[in-house]
Design an enzyme around this catalytic site. Structure first.
Site, mmCIF file in Angstrom:
data_model
loop_
_atom_site.group_PDB
_atom_site.id
_atom_site.type_symbol
_atom_site.label_atom_id
_atom_site.label_comp_id
_atom_site.label_asym_id
_atom_site.label_seq_id
_atom_site.Cartn_x
_atom_site.Cartn_y
_atom_site.Cartn_z
ATOM 1 N N ASN A 48 39.609 43.918 36.079
ATOM 2 C CA ASN A 48 40.574 42.933 36.566
ATOM 3 C C ASN A 48 41.988 43.457 36.343
ATOM 4 O OD1 ASN A 48 40.024 42.486 33.787
ATOM 5 N ND2 ASN A 48 40.743 40.390 33.880
ATOM 6 N N GLU A 50 45.857 42.037 36.660
ATOM 7 C CA GLU A 50 46.639 40.801 36.802
ATOM 8 C C GLU A 50 48.082 41.104 37.208
ATOM 9 O OE1 GLU A 50 46.000 38.617 33.131
ATOM 10 O OE2 GLU A 50 43.949 38.143 33.761
ATOM 11 N N CYS A 59 40.169 40.425 40.705
ATOM 12 C CA CYS A 59 39.033 40.399 39.780
ATOM 13 C C CYS A 59 38.360 41.777 39.720
ATOM 14 C CB CYS A 59 38.003 39.379 40.223
ATOM 15 S SG CYS A 59 38.521 37.662 40.060
ATOM 16 N N GLU A 61 35.264 42.514 40.042
ATOM 17 C CA GLU A 61 34.255 42.704 41.097
ATOM 18 C C GLU A 61 34.899 43.232 42.373
ATOM 19 O OE1 GLU A 61 34.713 40.126 39.112
ATOM 20 O OE2 GLU A 61 32.898 38.921 38.838
ATOM 21 N N CYS A 94 33.626 34.553 40.263
ATOM 22 C CA CYS A 94 34.364 33.432 40.849
ATOM 23 C C CYS A 94 33.967 33.262 42.327
ATOM 24 C CB CYS A 94 35.873 33.650 40.716
ATOM 25 S SG CYS A 94 36.571 34.803 41.916
ATOM 26 N N CYS A 97 35.126 36.063 44.760
ATOM 27 C CA CYS A 97 34.335 37.291 44.643
ATOM 28 C C CYS A 97 32.949 37.117 45.242
ATOM 29 C CB CYS A 97 34.243 37.731 43.188
ATOM 30 S SG CYS A 97 35.779 38.458 42.592
HETATM 31 N N1 THU Z 1 37.959 37.506 36.358
HETATM 32 C C1 THU Z 1 37.251 38.575 36.840
HETATM 33 O O1 THU Z 1 37.771 39.695 36.897
HETATM 34 N N2 THU Z 1 35.980 38.385 37.218
HETATM 35 C C2 THU Z 1 35.289 37.209 37.084
HETATM 36 O O2 THU Z 1 34.097 37.164 37.396
HETATM 37 C C3 THU Z 1 35.962 36.028 36.568
HETATM 38 C C4 THU Z 1 37.414 36.175 36.298
HETATM 39 C C5 THU Z 1 39.311 37.741 35.863
HETATM 40 C C6 THU Z 1 40.442 37.166 36.653
HETATM 41 C C7 THU Z 1 41.514 37.047 35.581
HETATM 42 O O3 THU Z 1 42.149 38.306 35.419
HETATM 43 C C8 THU Z 1 40.736 36.752 34.319
HETATM 44 O O4 THU Z 1 39.406 37.177 34.578
HETATM 45 C C9 THU Z 1 40.746 35.306 33.913
HETATM 46 O O5 THU Z 1 40.342 34.488 34.938
#
Ligand code: THU
Length: 137
Positions: A48, A50, A59, A61, A94, A97
């Site tokens: 991930n 940000e 994310c 994925e 999520c 994704c």
């Molecule tokens: N996030 C992911 O990378 N994958 C997931 O399956 C759920 C959430 C990340 C997004 C954000 O950077 C952090 O987790 C918190 O939501």
């Protein structure tokens, strides 16, 4: 649960753990790693990433999928993805994704999800993750 996983899938989960180390998550402090198994047996990692404008976050994925496609991977050829997040008992992709996974993974792909409790590991099909989906194929 781990005993039911093939050695290839266990290796994929290890790659997802390694991928989580590369996380850029200074806002959520919630590292996530993903590892994609390509048709020719290669592993492509993603984490991930940000942004201060939170909605721009990618994310793990989608990072892995977009990286694999960018490197020449064929859409809908990817056989499996492992996702690892150490700060929850069990990670679950999520909704955004799930829609992207549905379009870019092979139709019979498996999604392996693991958090801090290896015994809680789940293996999902795309149909289980997004039943009745809006689907291009
Ligand atoms: N996030 C992911 O990378 N994958 C997931 O399956 C759920 C959430 C990340 C997004 C954000 O950077 C952090 O987790 C918190 O939501």
């Amino acid at each position: 649960m781990n005993t039911q996983l093939s050695s290839e899938h266990l290796q994929l989960l290890e790659a997802a753990k390694a991928a989580a180390q590369a996380t850029y998550s200074p806002y959520s402090h919630f590292p996530v790693g993903a590892a994609l198994l390509t048709a020719d047996g290669q592993i492509v990692k993603g984490c991930n990433v940000e942004n201060i404008s939170y909605g721009l976050t990618n994310c793990a994925e989608r990072s892995a999928l977009f990286s694999a496609i960018s490197q020449g991977g064929q859409p809908r050829s990817f056989k499996a993805m492992a996702v690892f997040a150490p700060k929850v008992e069990l990670i679950s992709p999520c909704g955004a994704c799930r829609q992207v996974l549905l379009e870019l993974m092979a139709a019979d792909a498996l999604i392996l999800c693991q958090g801090s409790d290896p015994a809680a590991t789940r293996v999902w099909t795309l149909e289980q993750l997004l039943p009745g989906a809006f689907n291009a194929f």
